[in-house]
Write a protein that holds these residues in place. Structure first.
Motif, PDB file in Angstrom:
ATOM      1  N   CYS A 137       3.611   4.296  -1.369  1.00 41.30           N
ATOM      2  CA  CYS A 137       4.665   5.337  -0.514  1.00 41.30           C
ATOM      3  C   CYS A 137       4.081   6.308   0.522  1.00 41.30           C
ATOM      4  O   CYS A 137       4.858   6.835   1.184  1.00 41.30           O
ATOM      5  CB  CYS A 137       5.496   5.784  -1.600  1.00 41.30           C
ATOM      6  N   LEU A 160      -1.887  -0.515  -7.462  1.00 41.79           N
ATOM      7  CA  LEU A 160      -1.426  -2.093  -7.394  1.00 41.79           C
ATOM      8  C   LEU A 160      -2.418  -3.053  -7.711  1.00 41.79           C
ATOM      9  O   LEU A 160      -2.469  -4.128  -8.281  1.00 41.79           O
ATOM     10  CB  LEU A 160      -1.113  -2.377  -6.023  1.00 41.79           C
ATOM     11  N   ARG A 220       5.456  -2.134   2.081  1.00 49.60           N
ATOM     12  CA  ARG A 220       5.273  -2.312   3.643  1.00 49.60           C
ATOM     13  C   ARG A 220       3.870  -1.868   4.209  1.00 49.60           C
ATOM     14  O   ARG A 220       3.632  -0.571   3.879  1.00 49.60           O
ATOM     15  CB  ARG A 220       6.466  -1.783   4.321  1.00 49.60           C
ATOM     16  N   TYR A 269      -4.057  -4.864   4.078  1.00 52.40           N
ATOM     17  CA  TYR A 269      -5.684  -4.467   3.869  1.00 52.40           C
ATOM     18  C   TYR A 269      -6.115  -5.134   2.829  1.00 52.40           C
ATOM     19  O   TYR A 269      -7.335  -5.113   2.451  1.00 52.40           O
ATOM     20  CB  TYR A 269      -5.512  -2.925   3.562  1.00 52.40           C
TER      21      TYR A 269
HETATM   22  C1  LIG Z   1      -0.172   2.344   5.814  1.00 55.83           C
HETATM   23  S1  LIG Z   1       0.521   3.126   4.450  1.00 55.83           S
HETATM   24  C2  LIG Z   1       1.851   2.545   4.055  1.00 55.83           C
HETATM   25  C3  LIG Z   1       2.902   3.503   3.942  1.00 55.83           C
HETATM   26  C4  LIG Z   1       4.543   3.101   3.798  1.00 55.83           C
HETATM   27  N1  LIG Z   1       4.854   1.918   2.920  1.00 55.83           N
HETATM   28  C5  LIG Z   1       4.972   2.552   5.231  1.00 55.83           C
HETATM   29  O1  LIG Z   1       4.833   1.447   5.662  1.00 55.83           O
HETATM   30  O2  LIG Z   1       5.121   3.369   6.216  1.00 55.83           O
HETATM   31  C6  LIG Z   1      -0.490   2.309   2.914  1.00 55.83           C
HETATM   32  C7  LIG Z   1      -0.560   3.165   1.562  1.00 55.83           C
HETATM   33  O3  LIG Z   1      -0.882   2.242   0.542  1.00 55.83           O
HETATM   34  C8  LIG Z   1      -1.605   2.851  -0.366  1.00 55.83           C
HETATM   35  N2  LIG Z   1      -2.404   1.832  -1.107  1.00 55.83           N
HETATM   36  C9  LIG Z   1      -3.500   1.249  -0.365  1.00 55.83           C
HETATM   37  N3  LIG Z   1      -3.973   0.539  -1.689  1.00 55.83           N
HETATM   38  C10 LIG Z   1      -3.334   0.727  -2.768  1.00 55.83           C
HETATM   39  C11 LIG Z   1      -3.472   0.392  -4.221  1.00 55.83           C
HETATM   40  N4  LIG Z   1      -4.145  -0.442  -4.284  1.00 55.83           N
HETATM   41  N5  LIG Z   1      -2.236   1.170  -4.887  1.00 55.83           N
HETATM   42  C12 LIG Z   1      -1.469   1.652  -4.372  1.00 55.83           C
HETATM   43  N6  LIG Z   1      -1.231   2.235  -3.038  1.00 55.83           N
HETATM   44  C13 LIG Z   1      -2.299   1.777  -2.439  1.00 55.83           C
HETATM   45  C14 LIG Z   1      -2.264   3.920   0.601  1.00 55.83           C
HETATM   46  O4  LIG Z   1      -2.838   4.982  -0.174  1.00 55.83           O
HETATM   47  C15 LIG Z   1      -1.380   4.171   1.558  1.00 55.83           C
HETATM   48  O5  LIG Z   1      -0.623   5.327   1.367  1.00 55.83           O
END
Ligand SMILES: C[S@@+](CC[C@H](N)C(=O)[O-])C[C@H]1O[C@@H](n2cnc3c(N)ncnc32)[C@H](O)[C@@H]1O
Length: 274
Positions: free
Chosen positions: A109, A200, A215, A220
């Motif tokens: 989020c 995740l 989203r 990544y």
């Molecule tokens: C580009 S942001 C997207 C935010 C939002 N969902 C949007 O679309 O505007 C990606 C988010 O995923 C989180 N993230 C990346 N790997 C993650 C993981 N393994 N578990 C939980 N969150 C993760 C990051 O910390 C970041 O806040």
């Protein structure tokens, strides 16, 4: 040696160290993403090679925390991709209305812009009192920001435009109070949002939820990790539950492609089959 000569093996060894020492598992993130971010950090910190970086990661916690920020891209905005939210209002809300209570999970989020957008929609639809929004991220820094609900004033013009394009008809400024620099989101929006640290990659299934939004996160991850996380979402959704992905993400090439029907192909909104 510099980053151009950096081998896959050295990157793997660095990521292994990060995982062993700090518990953050980036070993199955996409190689291109990891390379880009590590290269960027090396330039910014004047680090010459991976072994120097490895030693800094292991011995300097504030550097390791900086690297975590680098690797977890946190770009977000309210009503990001307004067409998506328009479709959500038209295609998903009518389904949610059929449930006596509604559980929504925002996975990844970031600073909470997406969760606040959802709270606004649920309030406008008269559903918020029977809704719980679980907003999770593995990055404690952005989660603390999200919980405060404070955003720069400068962002509001863009967020207001997004809100209106998504079909919002109220006055967007009614959803926050502002001072000269920042806005703070209304308590009435915060009240049913539960912020939680959840990774995740390493944490397990969430409670049975009606709607998942993840989203701009899976983009990544490599395909194996995407499959693993898709399984987590599948197991977390009720039958008939809805999954929303980002514009550059999808279910094609994943093991669960056939387990969902498309509610809106373009906006990446899927419904778990019964
Ligand atoms: C580009 S942001 C997207 C935010 C939002 N969902 C949007 O679309 O505007 C990606 C988010 O995923 C989180 N993230 C990346 N790997 C993650 C993981 N393994 N578990 C939980 N969150 C993760 C990051 O910390 C970041 O806040």
């Amino acid at each position: 040696m510099n980053i151009k000569d950096t081998s896959e093996l050295e990157i793997s060894s660095l990521l292994e160290d990060v995982y062993r020492k700090y518990g953050y598992d980036f070993r199955q993130y996409s190689e291109a993403h990891i390379m880009r971010r590590i290269k960027n950090r090396m330039t910014l910190s004047g680090i010459e090679d991976i072994s120097q970086m490895q030693s800094k990661v292991l011995n300097d916690e504030s550097f390791a925390s900086q690297l975590l920020q680098d690797l977890s891209i946190t770009v977000t905005e309210m009503f990001r991709d307004p067409e998506f939210y328009k479709s959500l209002r038209e295609n998903v809300i009518p389904i949610l209305k059929t449930y006596p209570f509604i559980k929504i999970w925002h996975a990844g989020c970031s600073t909470g812009a997406e969760a606040y957008s959802m709270a606004i929609i649920m309030q406008e639809e008269g559903l918020y009192d029977r809704t719980t929004i679980y907003a999770t991220d593995f990055n404690q820094h952005v989660l603390s920001h999200a919980k405060e609900g404070i955003f720069s004033n400068k962002l509001m013009k863009e967020y207001t435009a997004n809100y209106q394009l998504s079909g919002g008809n109220e006055s967007f400024s009614g959803y926050y109070t502002s001072d000269s620099d920042n806005v703070i989101m209304n308590q009435s929006l915060k009240k049913n949002i539960v912020w939680a640290n959840h990774n995740l990659v390493t944490d397990s299934v969430f409670a049975e939820v009606h709607l998942i939004l993840c989203r701009n996160v899976l983009i990544y991850f490599d395909i194996n990790l995407q499959n693993k996380v898709q399984k987590l979402f599948y197991d977390s959704l009720i039958n008939g539950g809805i999954l929303c992905l980002g514009s550059k993400e999808g279910l094609r090439f994943t093991d669960l492609d056939k387990e969902y029907s498309e509610l809106d192909k373009k906006q990446k909104i899927f419904k778990k089959k019964y």
